[in-house]
Design a protein around this motif. Structure first.
Motif, short mmCIF file in Angstrom:
data_model
loop_
_atom_site.label_atom_id
_atom_site.label_comp_id
_atom_site.label_asym_id
_atom_site.label_seq_id
_atom_site.Cartn_x
_atom_site.Cartn_y
_atom_site.Cartn_z
N GLY A 81 1.01 -1.27 0.07
CA GLY A 81 0.09 -0.28 -0.12
C GLY A 81 0.71 1.17 -0.12
O GLY A 81 1.89 1.48 0.16
N PRO A 82 0.31 2.69 -0.52
CA PRO A 82 0.96 3.38 -0.20
C PRO A 82 1.59 3.61 0.95
O PRO A 82 1.50 3.93 2.02
CB PRO A 82 -0.02 4.76 -0.84
CG PRO A 82 -1.50 3.41 -1.40
CD PRO A 82 -1.58 2.48 -0.26
N ALA A 116 -1.50 1.23 3.94
CA ALA A 116 -0.93 2.60 3.90
C ALA A 116 0.48 2.77 4.91
O ALA A 116 -0.25 2.36 6.15
CB ALA A 116 -2.23 2.95 3.79
N ARG A 117 1.30 2.92 4.87
CA ARG A 117 1.86 3.41 6.22
C ARG A 117 2.36 2.50 6.66
O ARG A 117 3.05 2.94 8.08
CB ARG A 117 1.60 4.37 6.71
CG ARG A 117 1.20 5.67 5.56
CD ARG A 117 2.39 6.72 5.11
NE ARG A 117 2.91 7.84 4.03
CZ ARG A 117 2.67 8.21 3.92
NH1 ARG A 117 4.31 7.87 3.30
NH2 ARG A 117 2.46 9.00 2.67
N VAL A 118 2.79 1.04 6.50
CA VAL A 118 3.16 -0.14 6.94
C VAL A 118 4.70 0.29 6.89
O VAL A 118 5.14 0.97 6.18
CB VAL A 118 2.93 -1.39 6.45
CG1 VAL A 118 3.75 -2.40 7.17
CG2 VAL A 118 1.00 -1.71 6.70
N THR A 119 5.16 0.52 8.40
CA THR A 119 6.87 0.08 8.29
C THR A 119 7.26 -1.57 8.90
O THR A 119 6.99 -2.28 9.49
CB THR A 119 7.46 1.19 9.78
OG1 THR A 119 6.80 2.12 9.04
CG2 THR A 119 8.64 0.92 9.12
N VAL A 120 8.44 -2.07 8.32
CA VAL A 120 8.87 -3.49 7.87
C VAL A 120 10.46 -3.40 8.38
O VAL A 120 11.23 -2.94 7.67
CB VAL A 120 8.66 -3.97 6.86
CG1 VAL A 120 9.26 -5.42 7.26
CG2 VAL A 120 6.85 -4.03 6.72
N VAL A 121 10.92 -3.55 10.18
CA VAL A 121 11.54 -3.53 10.91
C VAL A 121 12.94 -4.45 10.30
O VAL A 121 12.30 -5.43 9.59
CB VAL A 121 12.08 -3.34 11.66
CG1 VAL A 121 12.72 -3.56 12.27
CG2 VAL A 121 11.36 -1.98 12.10
N CYS A 122 13.88 -4.87 9.69
CA CYS A 122 14.63 -5.29 8.40
C CYS A 122 14.32 -7.31 9.80
O CYS A 122 14.77 -6.60 10.63
CB CYS A 122 15.43 -4.94 8.43
SG CYS A 122 17.00 -4.52 9.17
N GLY A 123 15.09 -8.18 8.66
CA GLY A 123 14.87 -8.86 9.56
C GLY A 123 14.31 -10.16 9.88
O GLY A 123 13.83 -10.85 10.46
N THR A 124 12.58 -9.93 9.64
CA THR A 124 11.94 -9.94 9.38
C THR A 124 11.26 -10.81 8.64
O THR A 124 11.41 -10.63 6.97
CB THR A 124 10.77 -8.90 10.04
OG1 THR A 124 10.53 -8.29 9.10
CG2 THR A 124 11.16 -8.31 11.67
N THR A 125 10.20 -11.95 8.50
CA THR A 125 9.18 -12.31 7.26
C THR A 125 7.64 -12.19 7.76
O THR A 125 7.50 -12.73 8.98
CB THR A 125 9.62 -13.68 7.81
OG1 THR A 125 11.56 -14.19 6.89
CG2 THR A 125 9.06 -14.61 6.50
#
Length: 193
Positions: A81-82, A116-125
């Motif tokens: 999403g955006p 929309a506006r989801v933030t994904v912190v690295c190292g995740t699946t």
């Protein structure tokens, strides 16, 4: 510039990668860097950024202002999403430039939806067909078909393959309005029939 004549790049878009599949569209102010991989029939919307080392599967929707950095892999049929943003450095410092193995990989499995506006912190699946609600911050792995929201993201239910949140079912066998039936098995959701 993409060598494939079947790739559409808007006059105000930039596609430096030679590895972009046919039918993909790169719109105004979007930028796909050299060394990025983008599959077939993708839609890379205005202002999106796909960095060198990022891998995007087939039929992925990358809405406006999505940021996909080195070390992020997005499998087939994913909806971003955006404003979705991925990170790739768990301990960033401006004075330290990390590359390659110093970056933590992130994987978004096939069919997942990130609002929309989801933030994904690295190292995740993020699991297959999972649904991450708008504004969530993903700091840990998300199971297949999980419906997660919040900061940090937490599971509040399950998502059907059609994208609808499944109703709570005391017997552990939710049925979706689309007609699909499911069964919870421990911390998983499995199709029935």
């Amino acid at each position: 510039m993409a060598e494939n004549a079947e790739v559409f790049v808007h006059a105000l878009g930039a596609c430096e990668s030679d590895t972009v599949g046919s039918g993909t569209r790169v719109w105004a102010f979007a930028h796909v860097l050299k060394g990025a991989v983008v599959g077939r029939d993708c839609n890379v919307c205005d202002g999106a950024y796909v960095e060198t080392g990022a891998v995007v599967g087939d039929r992925v929707t990358i809405k406006n202002q999505v940021m996909i950095f080195d070390g992020v892999t997005v499998e087939d049929d994913v909806f971003l999403g955006p404003g979705v943003t991925f990170t790739n450095d768990l301990n960033p410092r401006a004075r330290i430039k990390r590359h390659g193995d110093a970056l933590l990989p992130t994987l978004v499995r096939s069919g997942a939806t990130l609002g929309a506006r989801v933030t994904v912190v690295c190292g995740t699946t993020i699991g297959a067909d999972a649904f991450v609600g708008a504004g969530a911050v993903v700091t840990a792995d998300v199971p297949d078909r999980a419906f997660v929201v919040g900061n940090p993201a937490r599971r509040i239910g399950w998502a059907c393959d059609c994208g609808l949140r499944l109703p709570d079912a005391p017997d552990g066998r939710p049925a979706c309005r689309c007609g699909r039936r499911w069964a919870t098995v421990g911390d998983r959701l499995e199709p029935v029939g």
